[in-house]
Design a protein around this motif. Structure first.
Motif, short mmCIF file in Angstrom:
data_model
loop_
_atom_site.label_atom_id
_atom_site.label_comp_id
_atom_site.label_asym_id
_atom_site.label_seq_id
_atom_site.Cartn_x
_atom_site.Cartn_y
_atom_site.Cartn_z
N SER A 120 57.11 39.73 54.31
CA SER A 120 56.62 39.34 52.97
C SER A 120 57.22 40.26 51.93
CB SER A 120 55.08 39.39 52.91
OG SER A 120 54.64 40.73 52.88
N TYR A 121 57.15 39.81 50.70
CA TYR A 121 57.63 40.63 49.59
C TYR A 121 56.88 40.24 48.32
CZ TYR A 121 60.42 42.44 45.79
OH TYR A 121 60.80 43.09 44.64
N VAL A 122 56.45 41.22 47.56
CA VAL A 122 55.91 40.94 46.22
C VAL A 122 56.62 41.84 45.21
CG1 VAL A 122 53.61 40.11 46.91
CG2 VAL A 122 53.97 42.55 46.58
N PRO A 123 56.85 41.35 43.99
CA PRO A 123 57.52 42.17 42.98
C PRO A 123 56.69 43.43 42.68
CG PRO A 123 57.33 39.89 42.26
CD PRO A 123 56.50 40.02 43.49
N SER A 124 57.38 44.45 42.15
CA SER A 124 56.67 45.74 41.99
C SER A 124 55.68 45.74 40.82
CB SER A 124 57.68 46.87 41.84
OG SER A 124 58.56 46.57 40.80
N LYS A 125 55.94 44.94 39.79
CA LYS A 125 55.06 45.01 38.61
C LYS A 125 53.68 44.40 38.90
CE LYS A 125 54.24 43.64 33.96
NZ LYS A 125 54.51 42.79 32.84
N ILE A 126 52.64 45.19 38.59
CA ILE A 126 51.27 44.72 38.80
C ILE A 126 50.63 44.42 37.45
CG2 ILE A 126 48.96 45.43 39.56
CD1 ILE A 126 50.31 47.07 41.75
N LEU A 127 49.96 43.26 37.38
CA LEU A 127 49.22 42.88 36.16
C LEU A 127 47.74 42.83 36.54
CD1 LEU A 127 49.75 41.82 33.18
CD2 LEU A 127 49.44 39.53 34.16
N SER A 128 46.96 43.74 35.96
CA SER A 128 45.54 43.83 36.33
C SER A 128 44.70 42.90 35.46
CB SER A 128 45.05 45.27 36.16
OG SER A 128 44.99 45.56 34.78
N ASN A 129 43.45 42.71 35.86
CA ASN A 129 42.54 41.92 35.04
C ASN A 129 42.35 42.56 33.66
OD1 ASN A 129 42.27 40.23 37.19
ND2 ASN A 129 40.21 40.90 37.76
N ASP A 130 42.30 43.89 33.64
CA ASP A 130 42.15 44.57 32.35
C ASP A 130 43.35 44.29 31.45
OD1 ASP A 130 39.66 45.64 32.51
OD2 ASP A 130 40.33 47.50 33.46
N ASP A 131 44.55 44.30 32.05
CA ASP A 131 45.75 43.96 31.27
C ASP A 131 45.57 42.57 30.65
OD1 ASP A 131 47.00 46.29 32.09
OD2 ASP A 131 48.01 45.33 33.79
N LEU A 132 45.08 41.62 31.46
CA LEU A 132 44.91 40.24 30.98
C LEU A 132 43.89 40.15 29.85
CD1 LEU A 132 45.05 38.18 34.28
CD2 LEU A 132 46.41 37.74 32.23
N SER A 133 42.89 41.03 29.93
CA SER A 133 41.84 40.98 28.90
C SER A 133 42.37 41.36 27.52
CB SER A 133 40.65 41.86 29.30
OG SER A 133 41.02 43.21 29.18
N HIS A 134 43.58 42.00 27.50
CA HIS A 134 44.21 42.29 26.20
C HIS A 134 45.10 41.13 25.74
CE1 HIS A 134 42.66 46.30 26.41
NE2 HIS A 134 43.27 46.53 27.55
N MET A 135 45.30 40.16 26.64
CA MET A 135 46.21 39.04 26.31
C MET A 135 45.44 37.77 25.95
SD MET A 135 48.71 39.89 29.54
CE MET A 135 49.66 38.41 29.55
N VAL A 136 44.32 37.52 26.65
CA VAL A 136 43.48 36.34 26.36
C VAL A 136 42.01 36.75 26.37
CG1 VAL A 136 45.02 34.51 27.25
CG2 VAL A 136 43.51 35.73 28.84
N ASP A 137 41.15 35.84 25.93
CA ASP A 137 39.71 36.13 25.86
C ASP A 137 39.09 36.03 27.25
OD1 ASP A 137 37.13 36.51 25.11
OD2 ASP A 137 36.87 34.52 24.18
N THR A 138 39.23 37.12 28.02
CA THR A 138 38.66 37.15 29.36
C THR A 138 38.25 38.59 29.68
OG1 THR A 138 39.02 36.43 31.65
CG2 THR A 138 40.86 37.56 30.60
N SER A 139 37.71 38.81 30.88
CA SER A 139 37.31 40.17 31.26
C SER A 139 37.47 40.33 32.76
CB SER A 139 35.85 40.41 30.88
OG SER A 139 35.02 39.54 31.65
N ASP A 140 37.61 41.58 33.18
CA ASP A 140 37.69 41.88 34.62
C ASP A 140 36.46 41.32 35.32
OD1 ASP A 140 38.62 43.26 37.02
OD2 ASP A 140 36.95 44.63 36.67
N GLU A 141 35.31 41.51 34.69
CA GLU A 141 34.04 41.06 35.29
C GLU A 141 34.05 39.55 35.55
OE1 GLU A 141 30.79 41.70 32.71
OE2 GLU A 141 29.28 41.42 34.28
N TRP A 142 34.49 38.76 34.54
CA TRP A 142 34.51 37.29 34.69
C TRP A 142 35.46 36.89 35.81
CZ3 TRP A 142 37.38 32.94 35.05
CH2 TRP A 142 36.72 31.72 34.83
N ILE A 143 36.65 37.46 35.81
CA ILE A 143 37.67 37.04 36.79
C ILE A 143 37.22 37.40 38.21
CG2 ILE A 143 40.10 37.22 37.49
CD1 ILE A 143 40.76 38.04 34.57
N VAL A 144 36.69 38.63 38.38
CA VAL A 144 36.26 39.04 39.73
C VAL A 144 35.11 38.17 40.20
CG1 VAL A 144 35.24 40.91 41.08
CG2 VAL A 144 37.10 41.41 39.50
#
Ligand code: COA
Length: 332
Positions: A16-40
């Motif tokens: 298997s292989y995954v790219p090195s860059k990680i995008l966290s839920n917190d990162d996403l919360s700065h991009m759209v109206d969401t939160s780590d809590e909602w996604i988890v």
């Protein structure tokens, strides 16, 4: 009956292989109206990997393939066929399969892409195993690889929190009697639900135009709630029936490798099947939904860390756009 007959087929190696860059839920919360809590809470996803600019599906597939070939002890020239399960080929043509065949210098192999939503990997495994069981192929490389991040609308919170990039690969070949065997496979489709997950723009129905761009038709569109209900309704009976056909019950299965779309879906299915949730291999918290790569990455991780032991029975199962669904049962 969907039991394999003819020559027995085994999984010879995985990678298997995954790219090195990680995008966290917190990162996403700065991009759209969401939160780590909602996604988890709603999905179980915590982070996902994102391909670097210029990194292609073929690049991910190549890295996973090299690992799987090494694990199997098979040289590229010993491959008869390369099947790439993907919904995000670099281009519609040439396919990822032929490009990969060239890069690996698998000079005796044919190569093609197989696209059937997130179930593509299960379809690809089944086609590969059928070719080996019938005797027309000896060794087949099956890859699930996706760069979904390029077809996601990063302003649409309904979809952008769900998906990630990655690749998983297996080499299938004839069983030597002691390295396990594929037992059965079931492939299904319910095209009456074809509007649940779509990418409507850029091809024949809606050729690329200023209008398709303006309307974002080149991005994934999804009726998330309908998908959720469909899968919870259809998958448990489908999987029960598959076990019965093989003379087994769900309780006998040692490992369930579900499509890593949503933890609540996995928990709902294991509950209905009355199997302990610990028997489900989970990695969606780290990768999100990698579509056609998802079950193959999970399979590789569970083989690699020794969770799947010799002679244990494993079901890989997925669902996706179409709506397609399917499963493969094997003994390790
Ligand atoms: N962050 C915060 N809120 C969000 C959100 C996000 N990322 N996405 C949706 N919401 C909101 C919705 O707008 C809605 O708000 P409203 O009640 O004010 O209208 C609310 O959360 C509930 O939305 P709903 O769609 O009912 O949530 P859900 O519990 O069904 O979860 C999914 C949504 C997409 C996570 C879930 O339906 C799912 O996983 N479906 C399957 C999708 C899938 O697996 N697709 C791939 C198949 S291969």
């Amino acid at each position: 009956m969907a039991l394999f007959r003819g020559r027995e087929v085994a999984i010879l190696g995985s990678g298997s292989y995954v790219p090195s860059k990680i995008l966290s839920n917190d990162d996403l919360s700065h991009m759209v109206d969401t939160s780590d809590e909602w996604i988890v809470e709603r999905t179980g996803i915590r982070e996902r990997h994102i391909a670097a600019p210029g990194e292609l599906t073929t690049d991910l597939a190549e890295k996973a393939s090299i690992m799987a070939l090494k694990d199997a002890g098979i040289r590229p020239e010993e491959l008869d066929m390369i099947i790439v399960a993907t919904n995000t080929p670099d281009t519609l043509f040439p396919g990822v399969g032929p490009k990969l065949q060239g890069r690996l210098n698998a000079q005796n192999a044919g190569a093609f892409d197989l696209q059937s939503g997130c179930t593509s990997c299960i379809y690809a495994l089944t086609v590969a195993a059928t070719g080996i069981a019938s005797g027309i192929w000896n060794n087949v490389l099956v890859i699930g690889a996706e760069v979904l991040s390029r077809i996601i609308d990063w302003e649409d919170r309904n979809t952008c929190v769900l998906f990630g990039d990655g690749a998983g690969a297996v080499v299938l070949g004839g069983s030597n009697g002691s390295n396990g065997r594929l037992i059965s496979a079931e492939l299904r489709s319910d095209g009456t639900k074809s509007d649940f997950i779509t990418l409507p723009g850029g091809l024949i129905e809606n050729p690329a135009s200023e209008e398709t761009l303006r309307e974002g038709l080149h991005y994934v569109q999804m009726k998330g709630n309908e998908v959720f209900k469909f899968v919870n309704r259809v998958l448990p009976d489908f999987l029960k029936h598959m076990c019965q056909e093989a003379g087994l019950t769900p309780k006998i299965i040692d490992w369930w490798i579900f499509h890593q779309a949503n933890l609540r879906i996995i928990e709902g299915i294991t509950k209905r099947l009355r199997v302990p949730s610990e028997k489900a291999v989970i990695n969606l918290d780290r990768y999100g939904n990698t579509s056609a790569a998802s079950t193959l990455i999970a399979l590789h991780e569970a083989r690699y860390d020794g969770r799947i032991k010799k002679e244990e029975k494993v079901i890989l199962t997925s669902f996706g756009a179409g709506m397609t669904f399917g499963a493969v049962l094997y003994q390790a």
